[in-house]
Every structure is written in C-alpha cells, then in structure tokens.
Design a protein around this motif. Sequence first.
Motif, PDB file in Angstrom:
ATOM      1  N   THR A   1     -20.723 -19.690 -25.388  1.00  0.00           N
ATOM      2  CA  THR A   1     -20.566 -21.148 -25.430  1.00  0.00           C
ATOM      3  C   THR A   1     -19.089 -21.509 -25.583  1.00  0.00           C
ATOM      4  N   ILE A   2     -18.394 -20.818 -26.459  1.00  0.00           N
ATOM      5  CA  ILE A   2     -16.949 -21.049 -26.627  1.00  0.00           C
ATOM      6  C   ILE A   2     -16.225 -20.810 -25.306  1.00  0.00           C
ATOM      7  N   ALA A   3     -16.517 -19.709 -24.647  1.00  0.00           N
ATOM      8  CA  ALA A   3     -15.844 -19.378 -23.386  1.00  0.00           C
ATOM      9  C   ALA A   3     -16.085 -20.457 -22.337  1.00  0.00           C
ATOM     10  N   ASP A   4     -17.325 -20.901 -22.202  1.00  0.00           N
ATOM     11  CA  ASP A   4     -17.663 -21.927 -21.218  1.00  0.00           C
ATOM     12  C   ASP A   4     -16.951 -23.240 -21.529  1.00  0.00           C
ATOM     13  N   CYS A   5     -17.000 -23.654 -22.782  1.00  0.00           N
ATOM     14  CA  CYS A   5     -16.372 -24.922 -23.161  1.00  0.00           C
ATOM     15  C   CYS A   5     -14.853 -24.874 -23.001  1.00  0.00           C
ATOM     16  N   LEU A   6     -14.228 -23.763 -23.353  1.00  0.00           N
ATOM     17  CA  LEU A   6     -12.776 -23.649 -23.181  1.00  0.00           C
ATOM     18  C   LEU A   6     -12.388 -23.681 -21.704  1.00  0.00           C
ATOM     19  N   GLN A   7     -13.181 -23.050 -20.862  1.00  0.00           N
ATOM     20  CA  GLN A   7     -12.898 -23.115 -19.422  1.00  0.00           C
ATOM     21  C   GLN A   7     -12.956 -24.551 -18.921  1.00  0.00           C
ATOM     22  N   HIS A   8     -13.982 -25.287 -19.337  1.00  0.00           N
ATOM     23  CA  HIS A   8     -14.142 -26.653 -18.841  1.00  0.00           C
ATOM     24  C   HIS A   8     -13.089 -27.606 -19.396  1.00  0.00           C
ATOM     25  N   VAL A   9     -12.733 -27.451 -20.657  1.00  0.00           N
ATOM     26  CA  VAL A   9     -11.691 -28.342 -21.181  1.00  0.00           C
ATOM     27  C   VAL A   9     -10.341 -27.991 -20.562  1.00  0.00           C
ATOM     28  N   GLY A  10     -10.125 -26.732 -20.231  1.00  0.00           N
ATOM     29  CA  GLY A  10      -8.910 -26.353 -19.512  1.00  0.00           C
ATOM     30  C   GLY A  10      -8.875 -26.961 -18.119  1.00  0.00           C
ATOM     31  N   GLN A  11     -10.016 -26.966 -17.440  1.00  0.00           N
ATOM     32  CA  GLN A  11     -10.092 -27.606 -16.126  1.00  0.00           C
ATOM     33  C   GLN A  11      -9.810 -29.101 -16.242  1.00  0.00           C
ATOM     34  N   ALA A  12     -10.351 -29.734 -17.280  1.00  0.00           N
ATOM     35  CA  ALA A  12     -10.134 -31.171 -17.473  1.00  0.00           C
ATOM     36  C   ALA A  12      -8.666 -31.462 -17.765  1.00  0.00           C
ATOM     37  N   ALA A  13      -8.028 -30.643 -18.580  1.00  0.00           N
ATOM     38  CA  ALA A  13      -6.609 -30.832 -18.880  1.00  0.00           C
ATOM     39  C   ALA A  13      -5.769 -30.658 -17.619  1.00  0.00           C
ATOM     40  N   TYR A  14      -6.115 -29.683 -16.814  1.00  0.00           N
ATOM     41  CA  TYR A  14      -5.426 -29.469 -15.544  1.00  0.00           C
ATOM     42  C   TYR A  14      -5.590 -30.692 -14.629  1.00  0.00           C
ATOM     43  N   ALA A  15      -6.830 -31.185 -14.532  1.00  0.00           N
ATOM     44  CA  ALA A  15      -7.094 -32.362 -13.680  1.00  0.00           C
ATOM     45  C   ALA A  15      -6.317 -33.573 -14.170  1.00  0.00           C
ATOM     46  N   LYS A  16      -6.153 -33.698 -15.477  1.00  0.00           N
ATOM     47  CA  LYS A  16      -5.390 -34.823 -16.034  1.00  0.00           C
ATOM     48  C   LYS A  16      -3.943 -34.792 -15.553  1.00  0.00           C
ATOM     49  N   GLY A  17      -3.392 -33.603 -15.421  1.00  0.00           N
ATOM     50  CA  GLY A  17      -1.995 -33.460 -15.025  1.00  0.00           C
ATOM     51  C   GLY A  17      -1.716 -33.578 -13.537  1.00  0.00           C
ATOM     52  N   LEU A  18      -2.774 -33.569 -12.721  1.00  0.00           N
ATOM     53  CA  LEU A  18      -2.585 -33.677 -11.282  1.00  0.00           C
ATOM     54  C   LEU A  18      -2.130 -35.071 -10.886  1.00  0.00           C
ATOM     55  N   LYS A  19      -1.252 -35.125  -9.940  1.00  0.00           N
ATOM     56  CA  LYS A  19      -0.825 -36.411  -9.367  1.00  0.00           C
ATOM     57  C   LYS A  19      -1.605 -36.620  -8.092  1.00  0.00           C
ATOM     58  N   HIS A  20      -1.942 -37.865  -7.821  1.00  0.00           N
ATOM     59  CA  HIS A  20      -2.732 -38.184  -6.633  1.00  0.00           C
ATOM     60  C   HIS A  20      -1.936 -37.940  -5.372  1.00  0.00           C
TER      61      HIS A  20
END
Length: 166
Positions: free
Chosen positions: A147-166
């Motif tokens: 569960t920790i591994a899955d959640c850390l992967q997804h929050v990392g993906q979300a943080a990455y998506a936040k930093g993307l410029k359109h």
Amino acid sequence: MKSNELLLDAFGRIREAVADTLEWVDDDVLVRRPSGTGNPIVWLIWHLGRVEDAQVASAAGLEQVWISQGFVDRFNLPLRERDTGYGHSSVQVDSVKAPPELLLEYYDAVHRQTADFLQTLGDEDLDRIVDTRWDPPVTLGVRLVSTIADCLQHVGQAAYAKGLKH
C-alpha cells in the motif's frame, strides 16, 4: 525503532507529499491530463486515498472512511460506492472531480484512521494473514508495504503532473 513507528513514518511521508502536491493547485492543473491521456492530479490523489482506505480498513477490520465518514456522498461521483479506481477507463478517470480542499480532507481522514490502526500494532501482528487469495497468502506487513509503495508512486505521479507546463 519499532516496526509500527517505521510504518507510521512511511505513511506520514505520503500525507506530507499529498498536502504539498495539492498546495496552490488550481482547477485547470488539477484536472489536466498529462499528454492528453495520463491520469490527472485529482484522480491520482483520489485513487491513492481510496487504495489506502480500502486496503488498511480491510486489514484492520474497519469500515472504509469513504463510507463511514460520508465522503462517498460528499464527492458524489458517478461510480460504485466501493470503487477505488482500479481498472478505470478514460471516461471514468474524467468523471473524478473534486476541489483540492476536499481531496486533502478525505486523505487526512484516511491517514488518521491508518495512523490510529498502526499505533496498535506490535511486530508479531505483521505476520497475520490478511488475504488468502494469493500464493503465498498475504501478511499484514506485506499488505502495508505494498500500500505504501502504491501510494508513493501515485503521489509522485501527481507531483510530477503538477510541475508540467501546458
């Protein structure tokens, strides 16, 4: 350090990363799908909350926060009550909408239930079988780490998506 203290630290890091990711996020960024088809922040944070909620509640013998604290009604998503997002189609991903404040409120409630449960654990509890559908059967320790591994992967993906410029 006891094993439950280590687990509390790991789940606490997920909570910090969720809060950091949702800070200063506007509605456009929240629903933007990277490359047009990637999962948006709103779905990723909702999904990781649902995963932690469902997995920990099941292992702890508790009701999911999603249901017990009325988040299913507050989110009012066009999904089944116990849906966690696993296997969602693109249309289902797009159907997940919520403001950052509600996402954080839900995750904080999930995190509190997780932390309360972890406080009760001793090292011997981690060997308890929680799922016999697998070979070998899944122990509580393995379920919590996955569960920790899955959640850390997804929050990392979300943080990455936040930093993307359109």
